[in-house]
Design a protein around this motif. Structure first.
Motif, PDB file in Angstrom:
ATOM      1  N   PRO A 305       9.794 120.244 -81.884  1.00  0.00           N
ATOM      2  CA  PRO A 305      10.929 120.950 -81.867  1.00  0.00           C
ATOM      3  C   PRO A 305      11.444 120.320 -80.518  1.00  0.00           C
ATOM      4  CG  PRO A 305       8.461 121.845 -80.734  1.00  0.00           C
ATOM      5  CD  PRO A 305       8.223 120.663 -82.196  1.00  0.00           C
ATOM      6  N   GLY A 306      11.158 119.244 -80.167  1.00  0.00           N
ATOM      7  CA  GLY A 306      11.992 118.250 -78.805  1.00  0.00           C
ATOM      8  C   GLY A 306      11.651 117.085 -79.262  1.00  0.00           C
ATOM      9  N   LEU A 307      13.299 116.201 -79.987  1.00  0.00           N
ATOM     10  CA  LEU A 307      13.478 115.824 -80.205  1.00  0.00           C
ATOM     11  C   LEU A 307      13.622 114.476 -79.170  1.00  0.00           C
ATOM     12  CD1 LEU A 307      14.376 116.169 -83.656  1.00  0.00           C
ATOM     13  CD2 LEU A 307      12.412 115.211 -83.173  1.00  0.00           C
ATOM     14  N   ASP A 308      13.633 113.062 -78.580  1.00  0.00           N
ATOM     15  CA  ASP A 308      14.661 112.252 -77.779  1.00  0.00           C
ATOM     16  C   ASP A 308      15.065 112.055 -78.748  1.00  0.00           C
ATOM     17  OD1 ASP A 308      12.730 110.676 -79.674  1.00  0.00           O
ATOM     18  OD2 ASP A 308      11.967 110.142 -77.674  1.00  0.00           O
ATOM     19  N   GLU A 309      16.202 111.376 -77.993  1.00  0.00           N
ATOM     20  CA  GLU A 309      17.055 110.136 -78.933  1.00  0.00           C
ATOM     21  C   GLU A 309      16.849 109.375 -79.692  1.00  0.00           C
ATOM     22  OE1 GLU A 309      20.265 110.915 -78.641  1.00  0.00           O
ATOM     23  OE2 GLU A 309      20.139 112.504 -77.827  1.00  0.00           O
ATOM     24  N   ARG A 310      15.778 108.567 -79.490  1.00  0.00           N
ATOM     25  CA  ARG A 310      15.391 107.705 -81.120  1.00  0.00           C
ATOM     26  C   ARG A 310      14.517 108.766 -81.779  1.00  0.00           C
ATOM     27  NH1 ARG A 310      10.831 103.115 -79.407  1.00  0.00           N
ATOM     28  NH2 ARG A 310      10.793 102.396 -81.929  1.00  0.00           N
ATOM     29  N   GLU A 313      17.449 109.668 -83.852  1.00  0.00           N
ATOM     30  CA  GLU A 313      18.140 108.454 -84.381  1.00  0.00           C
ATOM     31  C   GLU A 313      17.442 108.128 -85.883  1.00  0.00           C
ATOM     32  OE1 GLU A 313      19.802 104.130 -83.853  1.00  0.00           O
ATOM     33  OE2 GLU A 313      18.335 104.867 -82.102  1.00  0.00           O
ATOM     34  N   ASP A 314      16.233 107.975 -85.510  1.00  0.00           N
ATOM     35  CA  ASP A 314      15.227 108.240 -87.082  1.00  0.00           C
ATOM     36  C   ASP A 314      15.565 109.171 -88.080  1.00  0.00           C
ATOM     37  OD1 ASP A 314      14.155 106.413 -85.583  1.00  0.00           O
ATOM     38  OD2 ASP A 314      12.308 107.121 -85.003  1.00  0.00           O
ATOM     39  N   LEU A 315      15.219 110.787 -87.222  1.00  0.00           N
ATOM     40  CA  LEU A 315      15.879 111.726 -88.233  1.00  0.00           C
ATOM     41  C   LEU A 315      17.233 111.655 -88.985  1.00  0.00           C
ATOM     42  CD1 LEU A 315      15.739 114.589 -89.232  1.00  0.00           C
ATOM     43  CD2 LEU A 315      16.409 115.656 -86.918  1.00  0.00           C
ATOM     44  N   ALA A 316      18.348 111.179 -88.259  1.00  0.00           N
ATOM     45  CA  ALA A 316      19.797 110.604 -88.626  1.00  0.00           C
ATOM     46  C   ALA A 316      19.200 109.437 -89.748  1.00  0.00           C
ATOM     47  CB  ALA A 316      20.962 110.518 -87.934  1.00  0.00           C
ATOM     48  N   ARG A 317      18.695 108.933 -89.803  1.00  0.00           N
ATOM     49  CA  ARG A 317      18.349 107.506 -90.979  1.00  0.00           C
ATOM     50  C   ARG A 317      17.684 108.069 -92.192  1.00  0.00           C
ATOM     51  NH1 ARG A 317      16.268 104.737 -87.385  1.00  0.00           N
ATOM     52  NH2 ARG A 317      14.006 104.816 -88.899  1.00  0.00           N
ATOM     53  N   THR A 412      26.616 113.383 -82.037  1.00  0.00           N
ATOM     54  CA  THR A 412      27.257 111.891 -82.276  1.00  0.00           C
ATOM     55  C   THR A 412      26.213 111.269 -83.720  1.00  0.00           C
ATOM     56  OG1 THR A 412      25.075 110.772 -81.134  1.00  0.00           O
ATOM     57  CG2 THR A 412      27.157 110.405 -80.176  1.00  0.00           C
ATOM     58  N   PHE A 413      26.010 111.612 -83.905  1.00  0.00           N
ATOM     59  CA  PHE A 413      25.328 112.205 -86.067  1.00  0.00           C
ATOM     60  C   PHE A 413      25.667 112.487 -86.652  1.00  0.00           C
ATOM     61  CE2 PHE A 413      21.570 110.244 -82.560  1.00  0.00           C
ATOM     62  CZ  PHE A 413      21.327 109.229 -83.351  1.00  0.00           C
TER      63      PHE A 413
END
Length: 689
Positions: A305-310, A313-317, A412-413
């Protein structure tokens, strides 16, 4: 001359029938009748009838003389030849014994030996029939040794060809074996056991070949040539045809007469369609195995549930990798299916082209009147099959991953993902799968959800500082002194703020609508007013919301503008304003309560009261800036700064709750402004006195 006459007379008087004389002699003499009936006696009696009387009278003496002569002759013969008689006697006895033994032997032979021999001969035939048949078979095997060896080598050769990938040679051997079986069955006799065994082994090898070809369809790294080859061999094998043991019940109901298929194509699934289904099932399995690792990574990140920015970014990749794999896999399946089953080289397309050539007028588009139903319907169903698969690949693999994962990303992603998916959809549009409309709806809802979540997070951080102490509420109820609040000037004002007598902009009166505020038309909508920097909580809140709007500016669907403005009004600005108003009211009520308690002693206003009045003015100024500067600016920043829509009196979209809380603040501000001016007048009178 007398002698001839007498001879004639004598010859003529010879009796042929001497029976009467024989009877007379038998009755008058003692001679037995058996001697008289002998042939020699008959001749002698017949001769007597020819003799005269004198001769008859001389016959007894002649016979007696002849008897003595014979007796003497016999006597002399006996004396002279008695050894011969003895030898003859012995020989006669031995002959008699031998004849008796021979007679008994012949009787035994005829009565027992010959029937037993006949019975044994009959049993011998029965016993030797099986041996003769075996010998005949063995002789036939020896005669047909080369042919039998070739026949027995067929299953081994087919199995070797299948194992080494020589499928064409294996099919040729199968055709040869089938021709041998057909020749054997042409006699209307059951096939020999050897041929049945060979056919069973060939059937097993064909099943192995079928499994090998179907396995090719399930291998992920197989390209178009290998798949095309496998499908062609499946067509040649006709494993799904009417005569195949693998055919379905509906397919076997179709009949073939003179090489033409009877019945409508809708009666059952054709062999080509079943091969196409097997192809799609195999490639779908490969696609699923290819997507599964990346899909697990995406779902693992999505379930957190709680994702930080990093992590975002991994999820977007991971999503970009998943989309690339899905695009490559589905595009390969569609192009491979089209090449194998829908191009000119496919059986269905060839039948369709042949029907077009034979039609009158050569129409460009197939119609039921110009094209035979089986060919056109099969071709159309193959096209609908790949269309259905493409839709399923989109709804089963891509959308279930995008729908829960996109809202977990930052704004942004999203533009890069939308660009990637748009290019993907454009590429698929060439093969009939354009899903840009789905992307529009999906990303519109995603952007609205992400913006709402980010703004809610900023709101929660902002309103967390405006929590009313529980002791303040209890003090209001019990009229008791409450502990000191945190001074608003220490955390609501920035260090650069000179004093609190610099009044905020002109307040919005209850008679003036929110949309008619002068702040809605002053300054650019993307640059916040400078006064907001004097209040750090509002400045931080403004930066957080503007960061969300800056991300929204990169991807701002026009279909969600009303949703966003309503969300901003009712969920962000209204709730923030409601909490701020409640906080200010609670603080002011606490201040008035303390003033009442302290004023009962009749003491003059001291420095503490002046400080409380100062804090009160800070809160009022903070509220004025929030409701009359911050709220209009944020609405303009969304409507005008992002969507370039004029926010004026004609703008009707917006929340229903925000105007109410603004009017409540206006009433509270006017009320407190009157009280503040009254207290200032009182203090001036006291100073004058």
């Amino acid at each position: 001359m007398e002698e001839p006459l007498s001879a004639t007379a004598q010859g003529s008087s010879r009796l042929t029938d001497v029976s009467l004389l024989k009877n007379v002699l038998a009755t008058s003499s003692n001679s037995p009748l058996e001697h008289l009936i002998k042939p020699s006696s008959q001749v002698y009696l017949s001769k007597l009838t020819t003799l005269g009387l004198q001769e008859l009278l001389a016959q007894p003496s002649a016979l007696q003389t002849q008897s003595h002569h014979l007796t003497s002759s016999l006597t002399s013969l006996t004396h002279t030849s008695y050894p011969t008689f003895l030898s003859l006697h012995q020989t006669t006895n031995a002959l008699t014994t031998s004849l008796t033994s021979l007679s008994s032997s012949l009787d035994s032979l005829l009565n027992s030996s010959l029937p037993a021999l006949e019975a044994c001969a009959g049993g011998w035939k029965d016993k030797t029939d099986s041996v003769l048949k075996d010998r005949s078979k063995a002789r036939m095997v020896l005669e047909q040794h080369e042919k039998i060896r070739d026949l027995l080598d067929i299953p081994i050769l087919i199995d070797t060809c299948v194992r080494n990938g020589y499928f064409a040679e294996a099919l040729s051997l199968v055709s040869h074996a089938k021709s041998i079986a057909e020749n054997a069955s042409a006699t209307n006799k059951p096939p020999p056991l050897l041929l049945s065994s060979v056919l069973a082994e060939i059937h097993y090898s064909i099943i192995q070949m079928l499994l090998s070809l179907l396995t090719t369809l399930y291998e992920p790294n197989r390209k178009l040539p290998a798949l095309y080859k496998a499908v062609n061999f499946l067509r040649k094998m006709d494993v799904f045809g009417p005569g195949s043991p693998f055919a379905s019940a509906q397919t076997t109901s179709l009949s073939v007469v003179d090489g033409e298929r009877l019945g409508d194509a809708t009666d059952g699934i054709t062999s080509e369609e079943q091969i196409a289904l097997a192809f799609l099932v195999g490639r779908e399995t490969c696609l699923r195995s290819t997507l599964e690792p990346s899909g697990k990574d995406v779902l693992r990140m999505t379930n957190n549930p709680g994702l930080d920015e990093r992590e975002k970014e991994d999820l977007a990749r991971y999503l970009k990798k998943y989309i690339d794999l899905w695009r490559e896999g589905v595009h390969d399946v569609i192009t491979q299916f089209t090449t194998i089953f829908l191009e000119k080289t496919s059986p269905a397309a060839q039948a369709l082209l042949a029907a077009r050539k034979t039609a009158n007028g050569h129409p460009k588009t197939p119609t039921s009147a110009t094209i035979s139903p089986p060919s056109y319907q099969e071709w159309a169903r193959l096209r609908s099959l790949i269309t259905t698969y493409a839709s399923r690949a989109l709804s089963a693999h891509l959308l279930p991953i995008l729908t829960p994962s996109l809202p977990c990303l930052s704004l942004t992603f999203l533009p890069s993902l939308l660009t990637q998916l748009t290019y993907c959809s454009t590429a698929f549009a060439r093969v009939g799968l354009d899903f840009r409309t789905i992307l529009s709806t999906l990303f519109s809802s995603t952007v609205a959800e992400v913006v709402s979540n980010d703004m809610r997070s900023a709101r929660e951080k902002f309103v967390a500082r405006f929590q009313i102490p529980a002791s303040a509420l209890s003090s209001i109820r019990t009229m008791s002194r409450a502990p000191k609040w945190e001074q608003p000037s220490k955390w609501l004002l920035g260090s650069a703020t000179p004093n609190m007598h610099a009044a905020p902009p002109v307040p919005v009166t209850p008679a003036t609508p929110l949309s008619a505020s002068p702040f809605l038309s002053q300054g650019p909508p993307h640059i916040p007013p400078q006064i907001l920097a004097s209040y750090p909580p509002i400045a931080v809140y403004t930066n957080a919301l503007l960061s969300v709007l800056n991300g929204l500016r990169l991807l701002a669907p026009t279909s969600i503008v009303e949703t966003l403005i309503k969300m901003l009004d009712d969920e962000i600005l209204f709730k923030s304003g409601d909490i701020i108003l409640s906080y200010i009211k609670a603080y002011c009520n606490e201040h008035q309560l303390q003033a009442t308690v302290d004023g009962s002693s009749g003491d003059a206003r001291n420095d503490e009261e002046t400080e409380k009045e100062h804090q009160h003015r800070v809160l009022i100024a903070f509220g004025q800036v929030f409701f009359k500067v911050f709220v209009p600016f944020m609405r303009r920043a969304l409507v005008e700064g992002v969507y370039s829509t004029k926010l004026d009196a004609n703008f009707t979209s917006g929340g229903e709750l925000l105007p109410g809380i603004v009017m409540d603040w206006e009433d509270f501000a006017l009320e407190n402004e009157g009280e503040s001016s009254g207290s200032e007048d009182d203090s001036g009178t006291d100073e004058g006195s």
